[in-house]
Design a protein around this motif. Structure first.
Motif, PDB file in Angstrom:
ATOM      1  N   ASP A  53     -43.571  20.600 -54.380  1.00 21.55           N
ATOM      2  CA  ASP A  53     -43.431  19.239 -55.178  1.00 21.55           C
ATOM      3  C   ASP A  53     -41.905  18.932 -55.317  1.00 21.55           C
ATOM      4  O   ASP A  53     -41.715  17.781 -55.553  1.00 21.55           O
ATOM      5  CB  ASP A  53     -44.032  19.688 -56.602  1.00 21.55           C
ATOM      6  N   PRO A 151     -40.975  14.161 -51.329  1.00 24.95           N
ATOM      7  CA  PRO A 151     -42.043  13.159 -50.953  1.00 24.95           C
ATOM      8  C   PRO A 151     -43.218  13.793 -50.202  1.00 24.95           C
ATOM      9  O   PRO A 151     -42.704  14.475 -49.260  1.00 24.95           O
ATOM     10  CB  PRO A 151     -41.369  12.136 -50.372  1.00 24.95           C
ATOM     11  N   ASP A 153     -44.933  12.127 -47.754  1.00 25.79           N
ATOM     12  CA  ASP A 153     -44.681  11.734 -46.491  1.00 25.79           C
ATOM     13  C   ASP A 153     -43.838  12.340 -45.614  1.00 25.79           C
ATOM     14  O   ASP A 153     -42.794  12.809 -46.110  1.00 25.79           O
ATOM     15  CB  ASP A 153     -44.335  10.388 -46.690  1.00 25.79           C
ATOM     16  N   LEU A 156     -40.293  11.022 -44.558  1.00 26.61           N
ATOM     17  CA  LEU A 156     -39.209  10.734 -45.751  1.00 26.61           C
ATOM     18  C   LEU A 156     -39.216  12.007 -46.282  1.00 26.61           C
ATOM     19  O   LEU A 156     -37.909  12.452 -46.747  1.00 26.61           O
ATOM     20  CB  LEU A 156     -40.065   9.751 -46.813  1.00 26.61           C
ATOM     21  N   GLY A 157     -39.881  13.085 -46.478  1.00 33.84           N
ATOM     22  CA  GLY A 157     -39.704  14.644 -46.897  1.00 33.84           C
ATOM     23  C   GLY A 157     -38.582  14.883 -46.126  1.00 33.84           C
ATOM     24  O   GLY A 157     -37.771  15.770 -46.544  1.00 33.84           O
ATOM     25  N   CYS A 160     -35.363  13.607 -47.011  1.00 33.26           N
ATOM     26  CA  CYS A 160     -34.927  14.094 -48.408  1.00 33.26           C
ATOM     27  C   CYS A 160     -34.396  15.414 -48.170  1.00 33.26           C
ATOM     28  O   CYS A 160     -33.274  15.892 -48.798  1.00 33.26           O
ATOM     29  CB  CYS A 160     -35.948  13.815 -49.492  1.00 33.26           C
ATOM     30  N   PHE A 191     -40.214   4.621 -51.750  1.00 36.82           N
ATOM     31  CA  PHE A 191     -39.520   5.803 -52.410  1.00 36.82           C
ATOM     32  C   PHE A 191     -40.240   5.942 -53.702  1.00 36.82           C
ATOM     33  O   PHE A 191     -40.273   7.313 -53.975  1.00 36.82           O
ATOM     34  CB  PHE A 191     -37.986   5.610 -52.149  1.00 36.82           C
ATOM     35  N   ARG A 192     -40.200   5.052 -54.503  1.00 29.02           N
ATOM     36  CA  ARG A 192     -40.787   4.996 -55.782  1.00 29.02           C
ATOM     37  C   ARG A 192     -42.177   5.567 -55.918  1.00 29.02           C
ATOM     38  O   ARG A 192     -42.282   6.510 -56.799  1.00 29.02           O
ATOM     39  CB  ARG A 192     -40.511   3.900 -56.706  1.00 29.02           C
ATOM     40  N   SER A 193     -42.940   5.253 -55.093  1.00 29.74           N
ATOM     41  CA  SER A 193     -44.373   5.568 -55.044  1.00 29.74           C
ATOM     42  C   SER A 193     -44.451   6.825 -54.599  1.00 29.74           C
ATOM     43  O   SER A 193     -45.201   7.611 -55.035  1.00 29.74           O
ATOM     44  CB  SER A 193     -45.219   4.779 -54.207  1.00 29.74           C
ATOM     45  N   GLN A 194     -43.528   7.530 -53.726  1.00 29.93           N
ATOM     46  CA  GLN A 194     -43.500   9.027 -53.327  1.00 29.93           C
ATOM     47  C   GLN A 194     -42.875   9.929 -54.179  1.00 29.93           C
ATOM     48  O   GLN A 194     -43.175  10.972 -54.308  1.00 29.93           O
ATOM     49  CB  GLN A 194     -42.919   8.963 -51.763  1.00 29.93           C
ATOM     50  N   THR A 195     -41.980   9.468 -55.095  1.00 34.99           N
ATOM     51  CA  THR A 195     -41.363  10.655 -55.884  1.00 34.99           C
ATOM     52  C   THR A 195     -41.199  10.241 -57.392  1.00 34.99           C
ATOM     53  O   THR A 195     -40.714  11.275 -58.110  1.00 34.99           O
ATOM     54  CB  THR A 195     -39.660  10.378 -55.377  1.00 34.99           C
ATOM     55  N   TRP A 202     -32.806   9.363 -57.643  1.00 37.02           N
ATOM     56  CA  TRP A 202     -32.971  10.942 -56.876  1.00 37.02           C
ATOM     57  C   TRP A 202     -31.851  11.404 -56.099  1.00 37.02           C
ATOM     58  O   TRP A 202     -31.615  12.328 -55.985  1.00 37.02           O
ATOM     59  CB  TRP A 202     -34.104  10.531 -55.747  1.00 37.02           C
TER      60      TRP A 202
END
Length: 255
Positions: A53, A151, A153, A156-157, A160, A191-195, A202
């Motif tokens: 997470d 995230p 994805d 994107l993960g 990050c 980004f907001r939908s993922q995190t 972030w």
């Protein structure tokens, strides 16, 4: 109980087991799970925790709540721990993800006392009352904002995690959007939908977690502030005080 393996006592018919463990500096616990929920409290030093997470940094005077079955890895920086392992049915917190909790002076003393209890403590007497009070204190403990969600994805993960390894407050969302071949507006929504956070929030969390680790290792406030890209130590101090309620100087050298 001190410095014993959980699996040697896990089947003990008690809702809570308390174990104190001393770790060498920099010890790393590989990804693992527990049947019981865990409250991991570092009496000294600092812990870095990662799950599917997200990532947490746990400063001194705080502990991390780990739900039953949550896979997690931990890096210890000069840490002696007092852990509680709690049967899922007795868990005092409903969170399905890890949380960093403030440890009050009362909870600190209770955790020290609990580590001296035998596995088969007397549930009907003082020992049982001690455990009951600990569960009440855990339920009421406030959450500290030292978390950077990861995230789901994969691309994107990976980005990050790259930022977490070398955070910088000057990293621009447009640069990350370009690497993902997305428009800035699409990236912002994605980004907001993922995190659940804006990229700016972030990024600030990533910088805060890195700052805590470096301050605990004894780095100077000015050095940490400039390394993380802040224009001045004053701007960095304002960020830390706003998020944690304490200046960076109060966090330095706590290993």
């Amino acid at each position: 109980m001190r410095n014993i393996a959980l699996d040697t006592v896990d089947a003990t018919p008690r809702p809570v087991l308390a174990i104190g463990t001393d770790y060498r500096y920099g010890a790393q616990l590989p990804p693992h799970t527990h049947r019981r929920a865990q409250f991991l409290y570092g009496m000294t030093g600092l812990m870095e925790v990662e799950t599917a997470d997200g990532a947490w940094v746990v400063p001194p005077h705080a502990g991390v709540w780990i739900p039953a079955g949550a896979r997690h890895a931990v890096r210890m920086v000069g840490v002696a721990t007092r852990s509680l392992y709690i049967e899922p049915a007795a868990a005092p917190r409903p969170a399905a993800v890890c949380e960093v909790l403030t440890v009050s002076p009362l909870l600190h003393q209770l955790l020290l006392s609990a580590a001296e209890l035998p596995a088969l403590y007397d549930q009907a007497g003082r020992e049982g009352a001690l455990i009951g009070l600990i569960l009440h204190e855990l339920a009421a403990a406030p959450v500290l904002p030292v978390f950077a969600p990861l995230p789901p994805d994969p691309r994107l993960g990976a980005l990050c995690r790259e930022i977490l390894r070398a955070p910088d407050i000057r990293i621009r969302p447009d640069d990350i959007a370009r690497r993902l071949a997305m428009s800035p507006r699409s990236f912002t929504r994605f980004f907001r939908s993922q995190t659940g956070l804006s990229f700016g929030a972030w990024r600030r969390q990533a910088c805060l977690m890195a700052a805590l680790s470096r301050l605990a290792a004894g780095q100077a406030v000015t050095t940490v502030a400039l390394d993380l890209g802040y224009d001045s130590p004053a701007a960095f101090s304002t960020m830390v005080r706003r998020l944690l309620g304490r200046p960076p100087s109060a966090l330095a050298g706590n290993v």
